[in-house]
Design an enzyme around this catalytic site. Structure first.
Site, short mmCIF file in Angstrom:
data_model
loop_
_atom_site.label_atom_id
_atom_site.label_comp_id
_atom_site.label_asym_id
_atom_site.label_seq_id
_atom_site.Cartn_x
_atom_site.Cartn_y
_atom_site.Cartn_z
N HIS A 1 -5.80 2.83 1.08
CA HIS A 1 -5.08 4.01 1.57
C HIS A 1 -5.81 4.72 2.73
O HIS A 1 -5.20 5.03 3.75
CB HIS A 1 -4.86 5.03 0.45
CG HIS A 1 -4.22 4.44 -0.79
ND1 HIS A 1 -3.27 3.45 -0.74
CD2 HIS A 1 -4.40 4.72 -2.10
CE1 HIS A 1 -2.90 3.15 -1.97
NE2 HIS A 1 -3.57 3.89 -2.81
N ASP B 1 0.91 -1.15 0.00
CA ASP B 1 0.00 0.00 0.00
C ASP B 1 0.94 1.19 0.00
O ASP B 1 1.55 1.50 1.03
CB ASP B 1 -0.88 0.00 1.25
CG ASP B 1 -1.85 1.17 1.23
OD1 ASP B 1 -1.44 2.28 0.83
OD2 ASP B 1 -3.01 1.00 1.61
N HIS B 2 1.10 1.86 -1.14
CA HIS B 2 2.21 2.81 -1.24
C HIS B 2 2.06 4.00 -0.28
O HIS B 2 3.03 4.67 0.02
CB HIS B 2 2.43 3.27 -2.69
CG HIS B 2 1.48 4.30 -3.18
ND1 HIS B 2 0.23 3.98 -3.64
CD2 HIS B 2 1.57 5.65 -3.28
CE1 HIS B 2 -0.39 5.10 -4.00
NE2 HIS B 2 0.41 6.13 -3.80
C1 BG6 Z 1 -3.39 4.65 -6.37
C2 BG6 Z 1 -4.73 4.70 -7.06
O1 BG6 Z 1 -3.34 3.60 -5.47
O2 BG6 Z 1 -3.18 5.87 -5.67
C3 BG6 Z 1 -4.83 5.89 -7.98
O3 BG6 Z 1 -4.91 3.51 -7.81
C4 BG6 Z 1 -4.49 7.16 -7.26
O4 BG6 Z 1 -6.13 5.99 -8.55
C5 BG6 Z 1 -3.17 7.02 -6.50
O5 BG6 Z 1 -4.40 8.21 -8.21
C6 BG6 Z 1 -2.91 8.21 -5.61
O6 BG6 Z 1 -1.62 8.11 -5.10
P1 BG6 Z 1 -0.80 9.40 -4.70
O7 BG6 Z 1 0.46 8.87 -4.09
O8 BG6 Z 1 -0.58 10.18 -5.96
O9 BG6 Z 1 -1.66 10.15 -3.73
#
Ligand code: BG6
Length: 502
Positions: free
Chosen positions: A247, A184-185
């Site tokens: 997230h 989960d980045h």
């Molecule tokens: C991803 C989603 O996990 O997270 C995307 O699949 C989204 O739809 C993205 O745009 C948002 O990540 P960040 O790091 O740009 O907030």
């Protein structure tokens, strides 16, 4: 960490010619290489369908690093990095031959390195390939029985509880839980990890971090972008699956978890899982009151006219997929009983902002005369995750002058100002942890399943009651009217950052 103490590692990237690898993984690995964080014995093996020579593979990756890496590429560092780009194999990602070739390549490198090499399998592929690749690896003995072996899977991890459970079972046949790294980045973001530092490294906050002092919490993840080129995927996902199940719930866990006894991976993950288990399930009949969905129509974002979701590439012209979700959630435990957590996420919002707002209860007795406090509002702490990386502590101060007039002011901590250095990207942190074998920031099987269990009633109610009002918000607005009503019913409103933060 001394590079020579890190185990020799072979990173196999399935889907190495794809977008994730190009934009995120390789630029992050280039940073780790330049900053001396990769093991001395390290090799990347790329696998994908596309026919390419190793040289073509390397020059394709260089273009990605030039476009997306936070460090400016330099020839010396790139040339060091290319020594790690050991091999590229083109082939069908799930065909038995591919795994035979791979097992041989790993074995040869292991022998060259004197007998040890931990293989790490990164699946930068479509989710449909997770199972076949894991099975393929198992068949050639690269799973449980290979010391140091690890598998890394991206979201989406399943599309509901049953599919996530099935995927966990299949992966579990080939890999032990401690070998599985589910990404989960958001958990790799510095500002998200800093919430733990703020809460548990300071004496200021934890004593008031509960229902006695906190009135409510808001978690917003707003994006200005639309669905871009990902319509094909997004049509089957929607904002609830794409953002909330992972997230937003992870952010909630970090804000609401109990203090861990240590930062050992299992301890932190246990405490976060406890929060998921404490979240009050959504009763089917209450979903319409506690959850709001929306889809953007055409509108204006940053002065530019943008199309409706239904006009985006690969999106059906009568699509019912939601691009916005707002929820009201309760955490049923001693710390949080009856404190509402308002969550919202949406695409094509007016600002890109991810933030947590902690709003405190009013002081128990207001001793100042009414005209002294006419600008009064509750004390708030704002944790800005991105694009601003900062914390604001908002409180009342006496406005200079002969009479007492209270005015809200901010104490401001800014990451870049305090540390004078750029934060690593989330993927740098996550890849470094994967290589070091530290699973603290990754999702355990039970966490993923608990998160799916929570959103499942909403998915079911929404699926059986298709929306009749989509599109129901204009691009460039803060979502549908119903999202304002969700929070206004409790006499509160969504926090809106005063200036455009982008
Ligand atoms: C991803 C989603 O996990 O997270 C995307 O699949 C989204 O739809 C993205 O745009 C948002 O990540 P960040 O790091 O740009 O907030």
């Amino acid at each position: 960490m001394n590079r020579s103490t890190l185990s020799p590692t072979i990173l196999v990237i399935f889907g190495a010619a794809g977008d994730l690898s190009w934009r995120m993984l390789i630029p992050a690995l280039y940073c780790l290489s330049t900053e001396g964080c990769l093991p001395e014995k390290f090799a990347i093996i790329g696998i994908d369908r596309k026919e390419m020579t190793k040289e073509e593979f390397q020059s394709h990756l260089r273009a990605g690093v030039e476009s997306f890496c936070r460090l400016k590429i330099d020839d010396a560092s790139w040339s060091t990095f290319t020594t790690f780009l050991a091999q590229y194999h083109s082939g069908d990602l799930s065909h038995p031959d591919t795994f035979g070739v791979l097992a041989k390549a790993i074995d040869e490198l292991r022998q060259q390195w004197g007998g040890t090499a931990d293989p790490v399998f990164y699946l930068a592929t479509s989710p449909t390939l997770i199972e076949p690749i894991a099975m393929g690896l198992g068949k050639v003995g690269l799973g449980k029985n290979t010391p140091g072996s690890r598998i890394v899977v991206e979201k989406p991890f399943g599309r509901d509880l049953a599919s996530a459970q099935a995927l966990n079972r299949s992966l579990g046949e080939v890999f032990a839980e401690k070998q599985i790294f589910r990404i989960d980045h958001y958990l790799g973001k510095e500002t998200v990890q800093n919430i733990l530092a703020l809460r548990f490294g300071n004496a200021w906050f934890e004593p008031i971090w509960d229902r006695r002092y906190i009135d409510y919490v808001q978690i917003t993840v707003a994006e200005t972008i639309g669905v871009e080129q990902r319509g094909g995927y997004y049509e089957h996902a929607g904002a609830l699956r794409d953002m909330v199940q992972n997230h937003l719930l992870q952010l909630l866990c970090i804000v609401a978890m109990e203090p861990p006894v240590s930062f050992a991976a299992e301890e932190v993950r246990n405490k976060k899982t406890d929060v998921l288990h404490a979240i009050r399930p959504f009763p089917t009949e209450m979903v319409h009151q506690l959850a709001v969905r929306g889809q953007y129509g055409a509108g204006w974002v940053h002065g530019k006219h943008v199309p409706a979701y239904r006009s985006e590439p690969d999106v059906s012209t009568d699509s019912l997929t939601e691009t916005f979700v707002a929820l009201k959630v309760f955490v049923d435990n001693w710390r949080w009983q009856d404190v509402p957590f308002y969550l919202r996420t949406g695409k094509r919002m007016p600002q890109r902002v991810s933030q947590v707002v902690i709003s405190l209860r009013p002081v128990p007795h207001q001793a100042f005369p009414a005209n002294a406090v006419d600008q009064w509002h509750p004390n708030r702490m704002i944790l800005n995750i991105q694009p601003q990386e900062s914390i604001l502590l908002n409180f009342q101060a006496k406005r200079p002058g002969p009479t007492i007039r209270l005015t809200p002011v901010d104490l401001h901590f800014s990451y870049p100002d305090a540390f004078k250095s750029e934060s690593p990207e989330a993927y740098e942190t996550l890849l470094r942890d994967i290589i070091h074998g530290d699973s603290t920031l990754f999702m355990r099987a039970d966490q993923v399943e608990a998160a799916w269990s929570l959103v499942e009633p909403i998915l079911q109610v929404w699926e059986s009651n298709p929306p009749t009002d989509f599109p129901n918000y204009s691009a460039g607005s803060w979502g549908p009217e119903a999202a304002q009503v969700l929070i206004a019913r409790d006499g509160k409103s969504w926090f809106e950052s005063p200036e455009d933060e982008e």
